[in-house]
Scaffold this motif. Structure first.
Motif, mmCIF file in Angstrom:
data_model
loop_
_atom_site.group_PDB
_atom_site.id
_atom_site.type_symbol
_atom_site.label_atom_id
_atom_site.label_comp_id
_atom_site.label_asym_id
_atom_site.label_seq_id
_atom_site.Cartn_x
_atom_site.Cartn_y
_atom_site.Cartn_z
ATOM 1 N N CYS A 159 70.220 21.392 7.159
ATOM 2 C CA CYS A 159 71.670 20.955 6.802
ATOM 3 C C CYS A 159 72.193 20.059 7.687
ATOM 4 O O CYS A 159 73.446 19.795 6.725
ATOM 5 N N VAL A 160 72.008 19.538 8.365
ATOM 6 C CA VAL A 160 72.457 18.251 8.701
ATOM 7 C C VAL A 160 72.691 17.145 7.770
ATOM 8 O O VAL A 160 71.504 16.476 8.154
ATOM 9 N N GLN A 161 73.376 17.159 6.650
ATOM 10 C CA GLN A 161 72.852 15.701 5.261
ATOM 11 C C GLN A 161 74.301 15.450 5.082
ATOM 12 O O GLN A 161 75.599 16.347 4.628
ATOM 13 N N GLY A 162 74.717 13.896 5.877
ATOM 14 C CA GLY A 162 76.083 13.348 5.262
ATOM 15 C C GLY A 162 76.390 12.848 6.380
ATOM 16 O O GLY A 162 75.012 11.618 7.133
ATOM 17 N N VAL A 163 77.666 12.489 7.152
ATOM 18 C CA VAL A 163 78.198 11.246 8.200
ATOM 19 C C VAL A 163 78.422 12.002 9.496
ATOM 20 O O VAL A 163 79.965 12.581 8.519
ATOM 21 N N TYR A 164 78.213 11.763 10.980
ATOM 22 C CA TYR A 164 79.284 11.903 11.688
ATOM 23 C C TYR A 164 79.588 10.648 11.909
ATOM 24 O O TYR A 164 79.635 10.202 12.194
ATOM 25 N N VAL A 165 81.670 10.583 11.499
ATOM 26 C CA VAL A 165 82.240 9.567 12.263
ATOM 27 C C VAL A 165 83.063 9.545 13.285
ATOM 28 O O VAL A 165 83.827 11.114 13.221
ATOM 29 N N ARG A 166 83.487 9.168 14.039
ATOM 30 C CA ARG A 166 84.173 9.497 15.540
ATOM 31 C C ARG A 166 84.954 7.883 15.654
ATOM 32 O O ARG A 166 84.967 6.318 15.692
ATOM 33 N N ASN A 167 85.988 8.011 16.225
ATOM 34 C CA ASN A 167 87.181 6.851 16.142
ATOM 35 C C ASN A 167 87.887 7.191 17.231
ATOM 36 O O ASN A 167 87.055 7.673 18.909
ATOM 37 N N VAL A 257 96.859 0.427 14.837
ATOM 38 C CA VAL A 257 95.959 0.099 15.044
ATOM 39 C C VAL A 257 95.149 1.664 14.617
ATOM 40 O O VAL A 257 93.562 1.454 14.661
ATOM 41 N N ALA A 258 95.542 2.700 13.712
ATOM 42 C CA ALA A 258 94.271 3.891 13.457
ATOM 43 C C ALA A 258 93.488 3.887 14.451
ATOM 44 O O ALA A 258 91.530 4.292 13.761
ATOM 45 N N ASN A 259 93.745 4.024 15.959
ATOM 46 C CA ASN A 259 92.677 4.682 16.566
ATOM 47 C C ASN A 259 91.997 6.253 16.798
ATOM 48 O O ASN A 259 91.530 5.866 17.905
ATOM 49 N N ALA A 260 93.070 6.849 16.515
ATOM 50 C CA ALA A 260 93.022 7.805 16.991
ATOM 51 C C ALA A 260 91.656 9.421 16.235
ATOM 52 O O ALA A 260 90.859 9.125 16.667
ATOM 53 N N ALA A 584 68.132 18.364 18.511
ATOM 54 C CA ALA A 584 67.721 16.654 18.253
ATOM 55 C C ALA A 584 68.390 15.862 19.521
ATOM 56 O O ALA A 584 70.051 15.777 19.173
ATOM 57 N N THR A 585 67.603 14.511 19.309
ATOM 58 C CA THR A 585 68.430 13.273 19.748
ATOM 59 C C THR A 585 67.912 12.546 20.036
ATOM 60 O O THR A 585 67.032 11.990 19.276
ATOM 61 N N ILE A 586 69.063 11.462 18.637
ATOM 62 C CA ILE A 586 69.157 10.236 18.483
ATOM 63 C C ILE A 586 69.115 9.166 19.306
ATOM 64 O O ILE A 586 69.998 8.534 19.212
ATOM 65 N N LYS A 587 68.579 7.994 19.363
ATOM 66 C CA LYS A 587 68.503 7.118 19.880
ATOM 67 C C LYS A 587 69.816 5.755 18.985
ATOM 68 O O LYS A 587 68.735 5.304 18.441
ATOM 69 N N LEU A 588 70.556 5.514 19.629
ATOM 70 C CA LEU A 588 71.057 4.521 19.401
ATOM 71 C C LEU A 588 71.296 3.429 19.836
ATOM 72 O O LEU A 588 70.725 2.542 20.435
ATOM 73 N N PRO A 589 71.259 1.628 18.466
ATOM 74 C CA PRO A 589 70.793 0.877 18.874
ATOM 75 C C PRO A 589 72.155 -0.134 19.989
ATOM 76 O O PRO A 589 70.738 -1.024 19.980
ATOM 77 N N SER A 590 73.197 0.942 20.211
ATOM 78 C CA SER A 590 73.872 -0.292 21.209
ATOM 79 C C SER A 590 74.840 0.839 22.139
ATOM 80 O O SER A 590 74.870 2.183 21.260
ATOM 81 N N ARG A 591 75.049 0.408 22.803
ATOM 82 C CA ARG A 591 76.144 1.350 22.884
ATOM 83 C C ARG A 591 77.899 1.753 22.447
ATOM 84 O O ARG A 591 78.232 1.149 22.126
ATOM 85 N N VAL A 592 77.842 3.200 23.070
ATOM 86 C CA VAL A 592 79.239 3.628 22.359
ATOM 87 C C VAL A 592 79.966 4.417 23.308
ATOM 88 O O VAL A 592 79.706 5.433 24.189
ATOM 89 N N PRO A 593 80.767 3.357 23.508
ATOM 90 C CA PRO A 593 81.986 3.703 24.081
ATOM 91 C C PRO A 593 82.958 5.534 23.655
ATOM 92 O O PRO A 593 82.737 5.505 23.057
ATOM 93 N N TYR A 594 83.372 5.984 25.406
ATOM 94 C CA TYR A 594 84.095 6.916 25.038
ATOM 95 C C TYR A 594 85.067 6.468 24.318
ATOM 96 O O TYR A 594 85.830 5.905 24.617
ATOM 97 N N GLY A 595 85.314 8.073 23.857
ATOM 98 C CA GLY A 595 86.565 7.640 22.701
ATOM 99 C C GLY A 595 86.886 8.760 22.590
ATOM 100 O O GLY A 595 87.652 9.847 23.147
ATOM 101 N N PHE A 596 87.966 8.881 20.939
ATOM 102 C CA PHE A 596 88.727 10.703 20.729
ATOM 103 C C PHE A 596 88.097 10.890 19.765
ATOM 104 O O PHE A 596 86.981 11.632 20.061
ATOM 105 N N HIS A 597 88.581 11.151 18.447
ATOM 106 C CA HIS A 597 88.111 12.088 17.619
ATOM 107 C C HIS A 597 87.213 12.227 16.357
ATOM 108 O O HIS A 597 87.191 10.926 16.046
ATOM 109 N N GLY A 598 86.799 12.907 15.629
ATOM 110 C CA GLY A 598 85.748 12.625 14.487
ATOM 111 C C GLY A 598 85.438 13.900 13.659
ATOM 112 O O GLY A 598 86.157 14.633 13.915
ATOM 113 N N THR A 599 85.040 14.136 12.787
ATOM 114 C CA THR A 599 84.900 14.604 11.672
ATOM 115 C C THR A 599 83.728 14.492 11.041
ATOM 116 O O THR A 599 83.152 13.331 11.520
#
Length: 610
Positions: A159-167, A257-260, A584-599
């Motif tokens: 059922c996980v079909q789409g995109v997870y985005v986080r700011n 800055v559209a960062n939150a 499941a665990t998806i290994k990411l190609p680069s570092r993801v800094p700690y951030g804020f909110h997503g959808t």
């Protein structure tokens, strides 16, 4: 989330060299021949923030041009890529200035250099010290073009079909004086899922501010939290204003800055911070990200919008607030139909400008917090921060009909010593004539913004607002023995504004890092914790329902970014929300800094993007 780690007092030089977590950290910006140390009075910081700020023109820095984005660790450099050309703002730079402008720029740069030199003679508080605020995995990264077929351990649920985005906040340029984590430029991280495979990309949101600073090769906007303190803050605003008058910068298309926050509404993904209008970001068919531009809802929105609008899952309406720190009305409420038609503004009467980071909706009402963190601009003249905790003010909640055309019917209910940075949900209980609000109550209320000797405490609370008596009660949802800081998270968004039993919230410990998340039973107070492991930290957990028609409220999955501070690698984890088992665990190609909110945007909605 709040300001980053207060650990590390090591020197930062901003050139992409972060040592391992156990060694002193160095963050350098620019090419190998262009190194800027925070110990030298060279340039100046940006103004970004989760707060609405003064609408003055923007500021330019002394003449060290630094155009390369930041990298915070040698391993990050291997995957760096140049930023894409912008399509959202005029990229004119010094080469197009006339003689008067060049002369003015030199004079103002000299004034600023003297100001920076003076500022460096005084220690910065932890809440404005870049060596604290953007250390370790709070530090920025470069953009990453989309990379496909990432390594997956386990199986991605069907059922996980789409995109997870986080700011998140990701400063393009080096701070040269004060910087708060909230001051960074907006960057969106995206993991797209197709038929059991995953891709990753991250891009800056191309705000008008970022595009101008990129063209100039330096930060030019004053930073709302990190810089605007005391007399030097006033001086920075005046410099900023002067640069605008000479046409060295153009603030007329926004300073945000559209960062939150992120919300998907009416076929558009919107990136937000409460200091500007939203920006539309498009997920491309390949899974990459592209900024479409600043979005005013086809000319209908003429004020800022906070970063936590509320999308009603049943009606499809979007509800929002806008606040102003300079002029009345200090607060406005409005909403949009499912097709994007805006209502008239409802002016909410407030005696003073108040920080409104979040609010709540029920089936019939909006719940507006008027709390004790306020803006007092005269504090700048007295040498302090304009964001303060007003102990003499009584916190209260306003209950207003969702379709109200004016504020005459608002009912204010006092809630002593109650400051909730985030409200997770609210609903009505007609049998008791109450509105129930679920939020995390912080003490001290301004500890995110101002240095304090008191440790921050965030208590998940149930606040009951009685519409008949006008009284409130508040109780902690978890027991004293299980008290932990719970910040950043959500309920099942298919039930927003309705009674929910579960909340999924970050375990913000050791503050401000997130060591795991908790599934909280709001009825019994029972916590079930999921801990990421030794030296592994994450951020906001996102709850993704298995289906809109699921019978059980917790039938779904938790998605969360996790960073390993020992290995200096990041991943996306997917867990079953019912039993907290890792799927499941998806290994990411680069570092993801700690951030804020997503959808999460499902695949069908992705196909309908505007």
């Amino acid at each position: 989330m709040a300001s980053p780690s207060a650990a590390t007092s090591s020197c930062i030089s901003f050139k992409h060299r972060f040592g391992s977590p156990s060694t002193p950290s160095f963050l350098e910006l620019g090419s190998p021949s262009t190194t800027v140390s925070l110990m030298r009075p060279t340039k100046r910081p940006n103004v970004c923030c989760s707060l609405k700020t003064l609408q003055f023109p923007k500021q330019r820095l002394p003449s060290n041009n630094i155009a390369t984005p930041n990298i915070a660790h040698p391993k990050d450099a291997a995957n760096s890529s140049p930023p894409p050309p912008s399509s959202t703002a005029n990229k004119s730079g010094p080469h197009q200035w006339n003689l008067l402008q060049k002369t003015a720029a030199m004079a103002l740069d000299a004034v600023e250099a003297a100001l920076v030199s003076h500022e460096r003679q005084h220690p910065l508080p932890k809440t404005a010290d870049p060596r604290v605020q953007i250390a370790g995995n709070f530090a920025p990264v470069t953009e990453q073009p989309v990379q496909h077929s990432l390594p997956v351990s386990g199986k991605i649920p069907c059922c996980v079909q789409g995109v997870y985005v986080r700011n998140g906040a990701n400063p393009l340029h080096e701070p040269v004086s004060g910087h708060h984590f909230f001051d960074g430029d907006g960057m969106v991280h995206a993991v797209q899922f197709k038929d059991g495979s995953a891709s990753y990309a991250c891009r800056f949101t191309e705000t008008h501010r970022l595009v101008q600073e990129r063209a100039l090769g330096r930060p030019v906007f004053p930073k709302a939290i990190g810089e605007l303190h005391g007399h030097s803050g006033i001086a920075r605003l005046l410099l900023f204003y002067a640069r605008g008058l000479f046409g060295l910068v153009d603030p007329s298309y926004g300073m945000g800055v559209a960062n939150a926050g992120l919300v998907y509404f009416n076929c558009r993904l919107l990136a937000m911070s409460e200091d500007d209008l939203p920006y539309q970001v498009q997920v491309t068919p390949t899974g990459d990200l592209k900024t479409v531009g600043r979005y005013d809802f086809n000319g209908q929105l003429r004020s800022t919008m906070i970063a936590h609008p509320k999308l009603d899952p049943i009606t499809g309406e979007l509800f929002a607030l806008s606040y102003d720190v300079v002029r009345k009305p200090y607060l406005k409420y409005f909403h949009f139909s499912p097709r994007g038609k805006k209502s008239a503004d409802v002016e909410i009467p407030l005696a003073q400008p108040t920080m409104m980071h979040d609010f709540a909706i029920t089936e019939n009402f909006v719940v507006i917090p008027d709390q004790q963190v306020v803006f007092k601009l005269p504090e700048l003249i007295r040498g302090g921060s304009p964001v303060i905790y007003d102990k003499s003010k009584m916190s209260r909640f306003g209950i207003l009909d969702r379709n109200a055309t004016d504020a005459s019917g608002i009912k204010w209910i006092e809630a002593p010593d109650c400051f909730c940075f985030h409200l997770w949900n609210a609903w009505e209980e007609p049998e008791t004539n109450e509105v129930i609000v679920i939020g995390s109550c912080m003490t001290p209320p301004d500890s995110i913004f101002n240095e304090s000797d008191e440790s921050l405490k965030s208590v998940l609370s149930e606040i009951r607002l009685n519409l008949k008596t006008g009284k409130s009660t508040r109780r902690p949802i978890t027991s004293d023995s299980e008290q932990v800081n719970l910040e950043a998270g959500m309920v099942n968004r298919n039930m927003l504004g309705r009674k929910t039993r579960f909340a999924y919230l970050a375990l913000a410990e050791p503050w401000p890092k997130v060591s795991g998340f908790a599934k909280v039973d709001l009825l019994t107070g029972k916590l079930r914790k999921y801990i990421y492991g030794d030296k592994r930290y994450g951020g906001e957990p996102l709850f993704l329902p298995r289906s809109p028609n699921s019978e059980k409220e917790d039938d779904g999955y938790i998605l969360t970014f996790v960073h390993d501070e020992k290995e200096w690698k990041s991943e996306l984890q997917i867990l079953n929300a019912m039993n907290l088992k890792l799927e499941a665990t998806i290994k990411l190609p680069s570092r993801v800094p700690y951030g804020f909110h997503g959808t999460f945007i499902n695949s069908k909605d992705l196909e309908r993007q505007a």
